[in-house]
Design a protein around this motif. Sequence first.
Motif, mmCIF file in Angstrom:
data_model
loop_
_atom_site.group_PDB
_atom_site.id
_atom_site.type_symbol
_atom_site.label_atom_id
_atom_site.label_comp_id
_atom_site.label_asym_id
_atom_site.label_seq_id
_atom_site.Cartn_x
_atom_site.Cartn_y
_atom_site.Cartn_z
ATOM 1 N N ARG A 120 5.612 8.711 44.067
ATOM 2 C CA ARG A 120 5.693 8.762 45.781
ATOM 3 C C ARG A 120 6.978 8.928 46.060
ATOM 4 O O ARG A 120 7.416 9.808 46.952
ATOM 5 C CB ARG A 120 5.032 7.723 46.326
ATOM 6 N N ARG A 121 7.873 8.408 45.311
ATOM 7 C CA ARG A 121 9.321 8.278 45.788
ATOM 8 C C ARG A 121 9.855 9.683 45.474
ATOM 9 O O ARG A 121 10.450 10.141 46.423
ATOM 10 C CB ARG A 121 10.134 7.318 44.753
ATOM 11 N N ALA A 122 9.616 10.350 44.309
ATOM 12 C CA ALA A 122 10.173 11.836 44.039
ATOM 13 C C ALA A 122 9.535 12.510 45.129
ATOM 14 O O ALA A 122 10.210 13.489 45.586
ATOM 15 C CB ALA A 122 9.793 12.018 42.697
ATOM 16 N N ALA A 123 8.007 12.650 45.288
ATOM 17 C CA ALA A 123 7.750 13.668 46.142
ATOM 18 C C ALA A 123 8.227 13.476 47.682
ATOM 19 O O ALA A 123 8.507 14.646 48.170
ATOM 20 C CB ALA A 123 6.049 13.458 46.269
ATOM 21 N N LEU A 124 8.191 12.054 47.944
ATOM 22 C CA LEU A 124 8.992 11.976 49.411
ATOM 23 C C LEU A 124 10.238 12.597 49.518
ATOM 24 O O LEU A 124 10.671 12.834 50.607
ATOM 25 C CB LEU A 124 8.828 10.619 49.985
ATOM 26 N N SER A 125 11.136 12.516 48.431
ATOM 27 C CA SER A 125 12.510 12.910 48.373
ATOM 28 C C SER A 125 12.585 14.113 48.806
ATOM 29 O O SER A 125 13.263 14.662 49.431
ATOM 30 C CB SER A 125 13.328 12.594 47.156
ATOM 31 N N ILE A 126 11.511 14.928 48.201
ATOM 32 C CA ILE A 126 11.724 16.257 48.644
ATOM 33 C C ILE A 126 11.104 16.725 49.831
ATOM 34 O O ILE A 126 11.698 17.649 50.545
ATOM 35 C CB ILE A 126 10.700 17.239 47.465
ATOM 36 N N VAL A 127 9.836 15.983 50.218
ATOM 37 C CA VAL A 127 9.469 16.343 51.600
ATOM 38 C C VAL A 127 10.318 15.969 52.791
ATOM 39 O O VAL A 127 10.518 16.978 53.690
ATOM 40 C CB VAL A 127 8.067 15.698 51.729
ATOM 41 N N ALA A 128 11.008 14.920 52.478
ATOM 42 C CA ALA A 128 12.018 14.598 53.504
ATOM 43 C C ALA A 128 13.064 15.626 53.372
ATOM 44 O O ALA A 128 13.666 15.756 54.712
ATOM 45 C CB ALA A 128 12.662 13.004 53.193
ATOM 46 N N THR A 129 13.592 16.124 52.435
ATOM 47 C CA THR A 129 14.640 16.975 52.306
ATOM 48 C C THR A 129 14.385 18.307 53.044
ATOM 49 O O THR A 129 15.082 18.955 54.071
ATOM 50 C CB THR A 129 15.133 17.320 50.976
ATOM 51 N N LEU A 130 13.272 18.876 52.864
ATOM 52 C CA LEU A 130 12.436 20.078 53.570
ATOM 53 C C LEU A 130 12.503 19.895 54.944
ATOM 54 O O LEU A 130 12.723 20.588 55.713
ATOM 55 C CB LEU A 130 11.252 20.323 52.921
ATOM 56 N N GLU A 131 12.142 18.488 55.468
ATOM 57 C CA GLU A 131 12.167 18.322 57.042
ATOM 58 C C GLU A 131 13.293 17.797 57.349
ATOM 59 O O GLU A 131 13.148 17.668 58.908
ATOM 60 C CB GLU A 131 10.863 17.322 56.963
ATOM 61 N N GLY A 132 14.439 17.671 56.796
ATOM 62 C CA GLY A 132 15.632 17.386 57.194
ATOM 63 C C GLY A 132 15.681 15.816 57.624
ATOM 64 O O GLY A 132 16.459 15.506 58.445
ATOM 65 N N ALA A 133 15.032 15.070 56.964
ATOM 66 C CA ALA A 133 14.931 13.612 57.398
ATOM 67 C C ALA A 133 15.295 12.792 55.829
ATOM 68 O O ALA A 133 15.149 13.344 54.991
ATOM 69 C CB ALA A 133 13.492 13.235 57.725
ATOM 70 N N PRO A 134 15.880 11.670 56.034
ATOM 71 C CA PRO A 134 16.144 10.733 55.027
ATOM 72 C C PRO A 134 14.949 10.198 54.355
ATOM 73 O O PRO A 134 13.861 9.849 54.891
ATOM 74 C CB PRO A 134 17.092 9.604 55.381
ATOM 75 N N ALA A 135 14.839 9.995 53.083
ATOM 76 C CA ALA A 135 13.934 9.615 52.184
ATOM 77 C C ALA A 135 13.467 8.218 52.550
ATOM 78 O O ALA A 135 14.623 7.618 52.467
ATOM 79 C CB ALA A 135 13.990 10.214 50.909
#
Length: 512
Positions: free
Chosen positions: A427-442
Amino acid sequence: MDRFERDLLRAYALKAVAHGVANRARRPSRALARWLFEQAEALGVAEPVIDPDVLEERDGRIDRETWAAFAPMLARVRAPARTPPPPSNLERRMIWLCETLGLGRRDADLLRAGVRFHLFKRVEELCCILESGNPRGEFNVHSLAILSGAERRQVGEVLQPGRPLRLLGLLDDHHGGDFAVSRTVLKIARLEGSDPERLRGVLVGKPRRAQLAWEDFAHLGEAAALAERVLAGALAARAEGINVLLYGPPGTGKTEFARTLAERIGAKAMFVGESGAEDEEPDRGDRIAAYAVARSLAARAGRTLLVIDEADDIFTGVDDDDAASRAGSKVFMNRLVERTAAPTLWITNHHDQIGAAVLRRMTLAVRFPRPGTPVRRRIVERIARRRKLRLPAAALDALAGVRAAPAVMDLAVRAAKLSGGRENDVRRAALSIVATLEGAPAPALTAGGFAFDPALSAADCNLARLADRVTGGGERASPFAFTGRRARARAPTLATWPRAWAWMWSRSAPAT
C-alpha cells in the motif's frame, strides 16, 4: 562486397559519370574523379594509372589527359556480367517490403536508392558530390533523379506529400526538399536474413500474455461483450475496415483489455509503433510507417488484431479546419482507417483530440470508467498470486481501496516482495505513485497498521467545514448532537465520520 550490391554501385557510378560529363568540356569534376579512383576496389576494377595528387584539388574539372586514363576503368565498369547476380539479402528485404506495401516500380527504385544512401557511406558521398554539398545525412530530388535514371520532374512528383512514399511515412521531408528514409524502413533494411516469415516475426514480435482475466472487465458490461462478438465475426469473415476505439482515463486497463480480448477470441494482438529504430522513441512518421507495414502483414497472417496505443498522437491535427495547420493529409488518414485489412483497436486517453471525421469511421467505441472496489480487489488478488506474495483478506480489502492502475499495483506488489513481503509495503508503494500522479504528498503509515487517510474518504459536504462546526461550539460537542431541520439536512453520512472523529480527536487531545 556482394555481387548484386557491386553491380548496383556500378550502375550508380555510370549514371553519375553520364551526368558529370554532360557539358562542353565532356569531363567530370575533380570530386567525382576522385570518388571513382577511391572506389575502384568496391567497383571491382583496377585503379587508373595516374598520379593521385592531381585529384587533390577540390574545385574545377579534371584535365583531359587524366580523364583519358580513366577510360579502361570505365570500360570495365560498363562491361555486362555474364550472368546476373542473385539479389543480395538487403535487396530481398527491400523487395519484400515494397511488395508488402504494394509500391510501384518508380517508388521502389527511389526507396532502394534512399536506403543505400543511409547504409553505404560511398553512396552518400556520391550523392553529396552530385548535389555539390557536404555530407548531412539527407538527399534531394536532384541526386535521386540521377541515381534512379528518372527525370527530375518525375522524381519530384513521386516525392509529393500526397504520394505513397510520403503518405506511408517511408520518406521524411526534413528541410523543405531534403529527404531521409524513415527509421522504420531502416530497421527493416538492417535486419539479418531475408526469410519473409522471420522478417514478420522480427517486426511483429512475440505478443505478451494478458495479465488480467475477462471477468476483470465485467464493469464494462455489454460493451465488452459486443466488442468480442464484432471482432470475432470480423476475423471469421476477413472483413476490412473494422475499427474499435478504446477510450478513458489513464490506468483504466485499456491496453490490458486489448491483450485479454485477443486471447479470448483466439487472436494475436500486434502492438504497432511502440518503438522506432534501435528502440528510439518513434515519431508520428515512424508510427504511420509501422502501421502501414503491420496492417499488410496482419492481413496475410490471419487472426491478428492490430493495436495502436496513444492513437491521438497519430490523429491530432488531422481534422483541423485550417488546412495550413493540418498535420498530414486528412483524406489519407481517413482512408487509413477505412481500408485497414485487419481489425484494429485504437487506444486513447484523449478521444476528443482525434477528430470527428475519424471517430465517425469507428465501428464501435468502448468507454473505460475507473473500476470499482470489487474489480480492484480481484485484480490485486490475482497480481499477488502471480507474484507469489501472500496477503490476508484484510490487506486485500485495504488495497482495493487504492485507486491505482493495475500496472502501478503490480509494481507495488513487486516492490513489497523485494522488500521482505510486508503487506504495508504494498500500500505504501502504490500510494506513493498515486499521490505523485495527483500532486499530493504520500500519506504516512504507522508501525501498527494502516494510518487514517482523509483523502480516501467520500462525503456529500465539506468535511473540514463540518469538523470546524462540530468543534467550534465551545463545549466538547458530540458528533451525534445534531438537532433541528437544518442540522439534519447537513448531518454527515457514514463516510464522513472518520474525518470528523480525526479532527475532534486532534482538537481534544492533551498537549504533550
